[in-house]
Scaffold this motif. Structure first.
Motif, PDB file in Angstrom:
ATOM      1  N   GLY A 271       0.779  -1.229   0.000  1.00 16.15           N
ATOM      2  CA  GLY A 271       0.000   0.000   0.000  1.00 16.15           C
ATOM      3  C   GLY A 271       0.810   1.279   0.000  1.00 16.15           C
ATOM      4  O   GLY A 271       0.245   2.370   0.066  1.00 16.15           O
ATOM      5  N   SER A 272       2.129   1.178  -0.085  1.00 17.54           N
ATOM      6  CA  SER A 272       2.959   2.379  -0.041  1.00 17.54           C
ATOM      7  C   SER A 272       2.883   3.128  -1.364  1.00 17.54           C
ATOM      8  O   SER A 272       2.476   2.594  -2.395  1.00 17.54           O
ATOM      9  N   SER A 273       3.316   4.403  -1.320  1.00 16.98           N
ATOM     10  CA  SER A 273       3.305   5.228  -2.531  1.00 16.98           C
ATOM     11  C   SER A 273       4.575   5.050  -3.361  1.00 16.98           C
ATOM     12  O   SER A 273       4.687   5.635  -4.449  1.00 16.98           O
ATOM     13  N   THR A 274       5.518   4.257  -2.886  1.00 16.69           N
ATOM     14  CA  THR A 274       6.752   4.011  -3.642  1.00 16.69           C
ATOM     15  C   THR A 274       6.432   3.333  -4.962  1.00 16.69           C
ATOM     16  O   THR A 274       5.705   2.335  -4.996  1.00 16.69           O
ATOM     17  N   ARG A 275       6.951   3.883  -6.042  1.00 21.17           N
ATOM     18  CA  ARG A 275       6.650   3.322  -7.355  1.00 21.17           C
ATOM     19  C   ARG A 275       7.450   2.042  -7.556  1.00 21.17           C
ATOM     20  O   ARG A 275       8.633   1.976  -7.216  1.00 21.17           O
ATOM     21  N   PRO A 276       6.822   1.028  -8.149  1.00 22.13           N
ATOM     22  CA  PRO A 276       7.494  -0.268  -8.293  1.00 22.13           C
ATOM     23  C   PRO A 276       8.536  -0.280  -9.402  1.00 22.13           C
ATOM     24  O   PRO A 276       8.483   0.522 -10.344  1.00 22.13           O
ATOM     25  N   PRO A 277       9.485  -1.214  -9.316  1.00 17.23           N
ATOM     26  CA  PRO A 277      10.550  -1.305 -10.329  1.00 17.23           C
ATOM     27  C   PRO A 277      10.022  -1.499 -11.745  1.00 17.23           C
ATOM     28  O   PRO A 277      10.677  -1.069 -12.700  1.00 17.23           O
ATOM     29  N   ALA A 278       8.844  -2.128 -11.899  1.00 15.17           N
ATOM     30  CA  ALA A 278       8.314  -2.378 -13.235  1.00 15.17           C
ATOM     31  C   ALA A 278       8.090  -1.094 -14.020  1.00 15.17           C
ATOM     32  O   ALA A 278       8.080  -1.106 -15.251  1.00 15.17           O
ATOM     33  N   GLU A 279       7.935   0.031 -13.313  1.00 14.34           N
ATOM     34  CA  GLU A 279       7.693   1.300 -13.995  1.00 14.34           C
ATOM     35  C   GLU A 279       8.970   2.027 -14.395  1.00 14.34           C
ATOM     36  O   GLU A 279       8.927   2.986 -15.172  1.00 14.34           O
ATOM     37  N   ALA A 280      10.093   1.597 -13.837  1.00 17.09           N
ATOM     38  CA  ALA A 280      11.316   2.402 -13.927  1.00 17.09           C
ATOM     39  C   ALA A 280      11.680   2.783 -15.355  1.00 17.09           C
ATOM     40  O   ALA A 280      12.029   3.931 -15.637  1.00 17.09           O
ATOM     41  N   GLY A 281      11.584   1.853 -16.276  1.00 17.42           N
ATOM     42  CA  GLY A 281      12.003   2.139 -17.642  1.00 17.42           C
ATOM     43  C   GLY A 281      11.031   2.983 -18.422  1.00 17.42           C
ATOM     44  O   GLY A 281      11.344   3.433 -19.542  1.00 17.42           O
TER      45      GLY A 281
END
Length: 344
Positions: A271-281
């Motif tokens: 539930g955190s607002s940290t964006r996941p690694p899948a979005e990085a690129g």
């Protein structure tokens, strides 16, 4: 923390229990095959039922003891339980087989003698069936072993749940899991009422679902709703018949429960607002401000020569109002990502 072979509760993948029940059809060899089938699905535990007909009812074939509706219509209680029982002589062998296959094995006792026998056998927990939730003496007996109690709430009122939980706690239960349950065999999906899981938290932190609906949909949805333990009946093939066949899953269906519930739990995240690694690129493909035309040194920025477009190497679109009050510091070629260094 509830432990049945591994931790159960918040922060842990859902604990999946295969219910053997009467699906052995009176065959120890078939019971062993169901243990193997359960292990092959990737579930965590297999559960037996421990009773004799005399522990359940009286040897009377008519009146109150005859079954007039439901999946066992036309039967009587004594004969039904005689067919459904798992002989005590099988238990040690099935416990050992389950352990060898990496499964925890526990059972539902229906009388005090069964509790004592299972305790001596090393059962890690006890399941209290929905129909026995009102049997406070049985709950007290099981709780005195100091082992966890998993209690199904089918047919129970809030007052009855409160009595059962208080009895378990006051007699030393080593943790309580409340299982939302609808005692319909099978249960229509539209009668499951998964929102009831939320209410069970008033009594315990660890809640789950004992399910008799078709397929894998309801257990997966329950995990998404917060269920931490799932229990469903497993048979080798419904076509083989038996008292529980109509609301049991075949191995390939049960594997869908196991994999689907674990995937649903993984999807919940923290539930955190940290964006996941899948979005990085993909951040570079977000919109940003670019020169849409050649812009001369000293020329003002306008909505005609500046656009918010992809990719995302320029100023953030929120900077457009401020940029429109400025002029170019130097000549800017069309297609250049705008930066404050280019602004006078």
């Amino acid at each position: 923390m509830i432990v049945i072979g591994r931790p159960v509760g918040a922060g842990h993948a859902p604990y999946i229990v295969a219910e053997l029940s009467a699906n052995h059809l009176g065959s120890l060899e078939r019971a062993h095959r169901i243990v193997d089938a359960a292990a092959d699905t990737g579930c965590d535990a297999i559960k037996l039922q421990t009773f004799t007909p005399s522990a359940m009812t009286l040897d009377i074939r008519e009146g109150d003891f005859a079954i007039h509706d439901g999946p066992w219509q036309g039967r009587n209680l004594w004969d039904l339980y005689g067919e459904a029982q798992t002989p005590w002589e099988w238990h040690a062998e099935l416990f050992a087989h389950g352990a060898a296959r990496g499964l925890s094995v526990f059972s539902t006792p229906f009388d005090e003698e069964s509790v004592e026998r299972l305790d001596r056998l090393g059962a890690p927990a006890f399941k209290i069936a929905s129909f026995e939730l009102v049997d406070l003496e049985l709950i007290a007996c099981a709780a005195k072993t100091k082992k966890p109690l998993i209690m199904s709430t089918g047919m129970a009122s809030d007052a009855e749940i409160s009595e059962a939980v208080e009895t378990a706690r006051s007699h030393g239960a080593g943790g309580i899991v409340l299982m939302h349950c609808v005692s319909g065999y099978p249960t229509p999906i539209d009668q499951i009422n998964l929102r009831r899981l939320d209410a069970l938290h008033q009594w315990t932190d660890v809640v789950g679902l004992s399910d008799h609906s078709p397929g894998a949909t309801v257990p997966i949805a329950a995990v998404a709703r917060g269920a931490m333990m799932i229990e469903k009946h497993l048979t080798l093939a419904r076509a083989d018949g038996g008292p529980d066949a109509g609301f049991s899953l075949e191995p390939h269906e049960f594997e869908q429960v196991t994999s689907g519930c674990k995937a649903a739990w993984s999807a919940l995240g923290d539930g955190s607002s940290t964006r996941p690694p899948a979005e990085a690129g993909n951040r570079k493909f977000r919109r940003s401000l670019y020169a849409a035309e050649d812009i001369a040194a000293g020329e003002s920025f306008t909505r005609a020569n500046v656009r918010s477009i992809r990719p995302g190497h320029g100023l953030a679109p929120r900077e457009l109002p401020a940029l429109l009050t400025k002029q170019a510091k130097t000549k800017i070629v069309r297609g250049t990502p705008l930066a404050w260094e280019l602004v006078a």
